[in-house]
Motif scaffolding. Sequence first.
Motif, mmCIF file in Angstrom:
data_model
loop_
_atom_site.group_PDB
_atom_site.id
_atom_site.type_symbol
_atom_site.label_atom_id
_atom_site.label_comp_id
_atom_site.label_asym_id
_atom_site.label_seq_id
_atom_site.Cartn_x
_atom_site.Cartn_y
_atom_site.Cartn_z
ATOM 1 N N ASN A 279 0.803 -1.221 0.000
ATOM 2 C CA ASN A 279 0.000 0.000 0.000
ATOM 3 C C ASN A 279 0.835 1.271 0.000
ATOM 4 O O ASN A 279 0.314 2.362 -0.260
ATOM 5 N N THR A 280 2.134 1.167 0.275
ATOM 6 C CA THR A 280 2.952 2.367 0.371
ATOM 7 C C THR A 280 4.409 2.036 0.071
ATOM 8 O O THR A 280 4.814 0.876 0.041
ATOM 9 N N GLY A 281 5.198 3.083 -0.181
ATOM 10 C CA GLY A 281 6.644 2.945 -0.274
ATOM 11 C C GLY A 281 7.118 1.986 -1.343
ATOM 12 O O GLY A 281 6.600 1.935 -2.463
ATOM 13 N N ALA B 259 -4.805 0.028 1.602
ATOM 14 C CA ALA B 259 -4.539 -0.853 0.469
ATOM 15 C C ALA B 259 -5.501 -0.571 -0.680
ATOM 16 O O ALA B 259 -5.105 -0.569 -1.855
ATOM 17 N N GLN B 260 -6.769 -0.332 -0.363
ATOM 18 C CA GLN B 260 -7.739 -0.027 -1.405
ATOM 19 C C GLN B 260 -7.391 1.289 -2.088
ATOM 20 O O GLN B 260 -7.525 1.418 -3.315
ATOM 21 N N ALA B 261 -6.948 2.275 -1.315
ATOM 22 C CA ALA B 261 -6.523 3.550 -1.911
ATOM 23 C C ALA B 261 -5.329 3.334 -2.849
ATOM 24 O O ALA B 261 -5.254 3.942 -3.922
ATOM 25 N N ILE C 243 -3.132 2.683 -8.473
ATOM 26 C CA ILE C 243 -2.570 1.838 -9.524
ATOM 27 C C ILE C 243 -3.510 1.796 -10.723
ATOM 28 O O ILE C 243 -3.085 1.913 -11.878
ATOM 29 N N ALA C 244 -4.805 1.643 -10.458
ATOM 30 C CA ALA C 244 -5.792 1.595 -11.545
ATOM 31 C C ALA C 244 -5.804 2.887 -12.344
ATOM 32 O O ALA C 244 -6.000 2.873 -13.572
ATOM 33 N N ALA C 245 -5.609 4.013 -11.661
ATOM 34 C CA ALA C 245 -5.583 5.303 -12.354
ATOM 35 C C ALA C 245 -4.323 5.458 -13.194
ATOM 36 O O ALA C 245 -4.345 6.106 -14.250
ATOM 37 N N ALA D 157 -5.348 -2.249 -15.267
ATOM 38 C CA ALA D 157 -4.526 -2.949 -14.278
ATOM 39 C C ALA D 157 -5.317 -4.041 -13.574
ATOM 40 O O ALA D 157 -6.493 -3.868 -13.234
ATOM 41 N N GLN D 158 -4.653 -5.179 -13.361
ATOM 42 C CA GLN D 158 -5.245 -6.277 -12.596
ATOM 43 C C GLN D 158 -4.628 -6.252 -11.201
ATOM 44 O O GLN D 158 -3.519 -6.748 -10.998
ATOM 45 N N ALA D 159 -5.308 -5.633 -10.269
ATOM 46 C CA ALA D 159 -4.813 -5.515 -8.899
ATOM 47 C C ALA D 159 -5.954 -5.740 -7.936
ATOM 48 O O ALA D 159 -7.058 -5.248 -8.148
ATOM 49 N N GLU D 160 -5.701 -6.506 -6.905
ATOM 50 C CA GLU D 160 -6.721 -6.757 -5.892
ATOM 51 C C GLU D 160 -6.095 -6.665 -4.507
ATOM 52 O O GLU D 160 -4.883 -6.827 -4.340
ATOM 53 N N VAL D 161 -6.936 -6.405 -3.532
ATOM 54 C CA VAL D 161 -6.502 -6.247 -2.143
ATOM 55 C C VAL D 161 -6.879 -7.489 -1.346
ATOM 56 O O VAL D 161 -8.009 -7.987 -1.453
ATOM 57 N N ARG D 162 -5.934 -7.977 -0.548
ATOM 58 C CA ARG D 162 -6.225 -9.071 0.384
ATOM 59 C C ARG D 162 -5.559 -8.749 1.715
ATOM 60 O O ARG D 162 -4.439 -8.252 1.752
#
Length: 304
Positions: A24-26, A52-54, A59-61, A66-71
């Motif tokens: 989510n960062t760095g 993580a959602q932010a 990433i989507a923007a 982009a294929q990205a999901e949060v777990r």
Amino acid sequence: MQKYWSLDDAGSQMGRVAVVTGANTGLGYETALALAGKGARVILACRNPERAQAARERIAASVPGAQAEVRLLDTGSLTSVRNFAEDFARDYGKLDLLINNAGIMITPHFVTEDGIEGQLGVNHLGHFLLTGLLLPALLRTPGSRVVSLYSVAASWDGIQFDDLQFERGYDARKSYAQSKLACLMFGLELNRRLQAAGQGTISLAAHPGYSKSELSRHLPAPLRLMLSVFGGLIMQSTADGALPTLYAALGEDLHGGEAIGPSGRNETRGPPVVVTPNDNARDDDQRARLWAMSEELCDFRYPL
């Protein structure tokens, strides 16, 4: 003139699955962003779902399609690690890249819910268990890799085998250095064991040198102020700091067992290259001893 590896040298990652802890960062965010930009399906494995959602939305923007999901994953909780691995195994039959990135630095003393000293638990043991639980998916996937993040701090001190959890007196700096040395030793020892078992999965270690991140929030105030004023003179950008990780994950000239770091100024900044691990990390007996202690603390035996 020497040609250094860059992200442009990496081919398409379409069809590949990557897990990045602390994405989510760095450094983790920059790593996830780059992998998504190459077409990989990236799982942002993070402790804070809102942050993580932010990050996923950023990433989507930046990467259309982009294929990205949060777990949810908290490497400071062995239960959380087991839950993540169980959910992943239910939904995915393969894993191409595991990036063990999440970490904390020079924190005040605390113990995890499992009673483990915090920096050792979050930085090393959570990833040790995570990798072991995800190993079946990695072994099923041709060309899979594990990348473990360490730090220049890995050379500050050795492993305190007689008091691994600093029960006889906590030193935040030494605890951090030990935890990052453990990450380096794990990355190298895992590759040795994979090779000995005749497996195709490889393991590498990488460190970012001196790069900007949120990990400095626990440093003393005067040092944080100094870094805010003069950091640009000694620290590279977070995106540049992520390049050693990305080279370890995607470099086609790497074969496993390498450590990757910046090429200049005592490995503090510069393009990524193969670097020489310190003596402790190259010691087979020390790595084996740490491995056995890690298995005991995690109550887990590697399926190798």
